[in-house]
Design an enzyme around this catalytic site. Structure first.
Site: not given
Ligand code: ATP
Ligand code: MG
Length: 137
Positions: A9, A49, A112, A115, A126
Site C-alpha cells: 500500500k 474495495y 497498514n 492487502h 482480485e
C-alpha cells in the site's frame, strides 16, 4: 498450488519498504510470480474495495489507496492465501503478532502497509482485477 493477490500500500511504497516486505513473503515460502507498480484512480480503488462500500472508512480507504502508487503482486505457495494473511498480521497493527509485516511497518489501522485476499473467491477476483492471463506464468 495456490495463488493470492497482494498489494503493497501507499504508506509502504512511499517509505521505500517494497524490498523489505517482499523479503518477508519469500522467507515465508511465498513466491512472487507477478508484480507491477501502478497508480490507482479513485474510481479503480472504489471498484476494487466495493465490498466495503457501506463501511464508514470506505471514502478514506479509497483516497488513501489512490494517493500514491502501489505495488500489486501475485504470491504463490502451499496455502498461499492463509499464509500471506499470517505474514501480514492483524488489520490493526496494535494487535499484530511479532515478526509480521504490519507489526513491523504499519502506521495505523488505515495505513497498514499491505492487502491480501481473504478467500479463494476473492483471490480469483482480485488477481483478475489487476493481471491479464498473459502476465501470469
Ligand atoms: P485487507 O483487506 O486490506 O487485506 P483486512 O482484511 O485485514 O485488510 P478489512 O476489514 O478487509 O481488513 O479492511 C480493508 C482495509 O480497510 C484494511 O486493510 C484497512 O486499510 C482499512 N480499514 C479497515 N478498518 C478500518 C478502520 N476502522 N479505519 C480505517 N481504515 C480501516
Ligand atoms: Mg480484507
Amino acid at each position: 498450488i495456490e495463488r493470492t493477490l497482494s498489494i503493497i500500500k501507499p504508506d509502504a511504497t512511499k517509505r521505500n519498504l517494497t524490498g523489505k516486505i517482499n523479503a518477508k513473503f519469500e522467507e515465508a515460502g511465498l513466491r512472487i510470480v507477478a508484480q507491477k507498480r501502478i497508480h490507482l484512480s479513485m474510481a479503480q480503488a472504489g471498484q476494487f474495495y466495493a465490498e466495503h462500500k457501506e463501511r464508514p472508512f470506505y471514502g478514506e480507504l479509497c483516497e488513501f489507496m489512490a494517493s500514491e502508487p502501489v505495488v500489486v503482486q501475485v504470491l504463490e505457495g502451499e496455502g498461499a492465501i492463509l499464509k500471506n494473511r499470517e505474514v501480514m498480521g492483524a488489520t490493526n497493527p496494535a494487535n499484530a503478532a511479532d515478526g509480521t509485516i504490519r507489526k513491523e511497518f504499519a502506521l495505523s489501522m488505515g495505513e497498514n502497509s499491505v492487502h491480501g485476499s481473504d478467500s479463494e473467491a476473492s483471490a480469483a477476483r482480485e488477481i483478475a482485477f489487476y493481471f491479464s492471463g498473459l502476465e501470469l506464468v
